[in-house]
Design a protein around this motif. Sequence first.
Motif, PDB file in Angstrom:
ATOM      1  N   ASP A 102      30.611  59.499  52.706  1.00  0.00           N
ATOM      2  CA  ASP A 102      31.110  58.358  51.749  1.00  0.00           C
ATOM      3  C   ASP A 102      31.015  57.098  52.347  1.00  0.00           C
ATOM      4  O   ASP A 102      30.958  56.007  51.492  1.00  0.00           O
ATOM      5  CB  ASP A 102      32.645  58.628  51.831  1.00  0.00           C
ATOM      6  CG  ASP A 102      33.243  59.825  50.863  1.00  0.00           C
ATOM      7  OD1 ASP A 102      32.418  60.314  50.176  1.00  0.00           O
ATOM      8  OD2 ASP A 102      34.372  60.393  51.262  1.00  0.00           O
ATOM      9  N   SER A 103      30.867  56.653  53.523  1.00  0.00           N
ATOM     10  CA  SER A 103      30.464  55.589  54.101  1.00  0.00           C
ATOM     11  C   SER A 103      29.312  55.139  53.625  1.00  0.00           C
ATOM     12  O   SER A 103      28.977  53.897  53.191  1.00  0.00           O
ATOM     13  CB  SER A 103      30.642  55.385  55.551  1.00  0.00           C
ATOM     14  OG  SER A 103      29.967  56.218  56.217  1.00  0.00           O
ATOM     15  N   PHE A 104      28.257  55.979  53.395  1.00  0.00           N
ATOM     16  CA  PHE A 104      26.899  55.347  53.024  1.00  0.00           C
ATOM     17  C   PHE A 104      26.992  55.188  51.268  1.00  0.00           C
ATOM     18  O   PHE A 104      26.390  54.155  51.036  1.00  0.00           O
ATOM     19  CB  PHE A 104      25.821  56.760  53.170  1.00  0.00           C
ATOM     20  CG  PHE A 104      24.620  56.505  52.851  1.00  0.00           C
ATOM     21  CD1 PHE A 104      24.000  55.180  53.214  1.00  0.00           C
ATOM     22  CD2 PHE A 104      23.878  57.110  51.875  1.00  0.00           C
ATOM     23  CE1 PHE A 104      22.573  54.851  52.952  1.00  0.00           C
ATOM     24  CE2 PHE A 104      22.617  56.702  51.309  1.00  0.00           C
ATOM     25  CZ  PHE A 104      21.906  55.734  51.687  1.00  0.00           C
ATOM     26  N   LYS A 105      27.870  55.789  50.806  1.00  0.00           N
ATOM     27  CA  LYS A 105      27.977  55.418  49.295  1.00  0.00           C
ATOM     28  C   LYS A 105      28.610  54.131  49.171  1.00  0.00           C
ATOM     29  O   LYS A 105      28.201  53.529  48.337  1.00  0.00           O
ATOM     30  CB  LYS A 105      28.802  56.797  48.658  1.00  0.00           C
ATOM     31  CG  LYS A 105      29.270  56.514  47.172  1.00  0.00           C
ATOM     32  CD  LYS A 105      29.763  57.544  46.410  1.00  0.00           C
ATOM     33  CE  LYS A 105      31.262  57.799  46.698  1.00  0.00           C
ATOM     34  NZ  LYS A 105      32.103  58.640  45.945  1.00  0.00           N
ATOM     35  N   LYS A 106      29.691  53.770  49.923  1.00  0.00           N
ATOM     36  CA  LYS A 106      30.117  52.469  49.855  1.00  0.00           C
ATOM     37  C   LYS A 106      29.249  51.556  50.198  1.00  0.00           C
ATOM     38  O   LYS A 106      29.353  50.633  49.586  1.00  0.00           O
ATOM     39  CB  LYS A 106      31.491  52.584  50.804  1.00  0.00           C
ATOM     40  CG  LYS A 106      32.228  51.386  50.887  1.00  0.00           C
ATOM     41  CD  LYS A 106      33.723  51.328  51.272  1.00  0.00           C
ATOM     42  CE  LYS A 106      34.435  50.032  51.216  1.00  0.00           C
ATOM     43  NZ  LYS A 106      34.039  48.929  50.135  1.00  0.00           N
ATOM     44  N   GLU A 107      28.322  51.635  51.173  1.00  0.00           N
ATOM     45  CA  GLU A 107      27.540  50.829  51.466  1.00  0.00           C
ATOM     46  C   GLU A 107      26.500  50.349  50.407  1.00  0.00           C
ATOM     47  O   GLU A 107      26.301  49.218  50.186  1.00  0.00           O
ATOM     48  CB  GLU A 107      26.470  51.223  52.767  1.00  0.00           C
ATOM     49  CG  GLU A 107      27.136  51.038  54.029  1.00  0.00           C
ATOM     50  CD  GLU A 107      26.227  51.523  55.205  1.00  0.00           C
ATOM     51  OE1 GLU A 107      24.892  51.599  54.978  1.00  0.00           O
ATOM     52  OE2 GLU A 107      26.604  52.470  56.080  1.00  0.00           O
TER      53      GLU A 107
END
Length: 162
Positions: A102-107
């Motif tokens: 999810d953190s990569f998606k947010k980036e």
Amino acid sequence: MKKIQKGNNNNPDGKFDNKLNMSLFDIVMVGFTRYQQKDVIPKADAIKNKLYSLMTSDQEFIEAITTGTSNKGKVQKIFLIWFNALSEIIGTSDYELRSFSDSFKKELFDANPTCSICNQQITSLYDSVVDHKIPYSLGGKTEPANGRLTHRYCNFARGNRD
């Protein structure tokens, strides 16, 4: 999943029980979670034959899926038997994550909220997914270089096409 009973002179092919056997279903499905689809499908016939063999000739396995379903030791034993059988057929699993974090998606969303497939703006982080540029099912890795932001719909509509 239905249990098969060993054949005899009257019915050499054996027969399937009429009802589902949830213990059998559980061990088979949990066993498959340890492998990738691309490793299981080419060996499906061997896996099916091994399962039929266990259900018809391994007395410990048969007893555990029919009468030992509430005995912790027996449940652990059938999982072990099944995991070992899969390992013999498929080999050891090199389990790899299929989903991006999810953190990569947010980036990606914060950097540029544009769908890489339809080139339209993605209005909500929750309406997006990180797509594998080279589909996972075709050997694409779950690594940043192979990830791109897309609409959820566009990703699912694309399927596993390259």
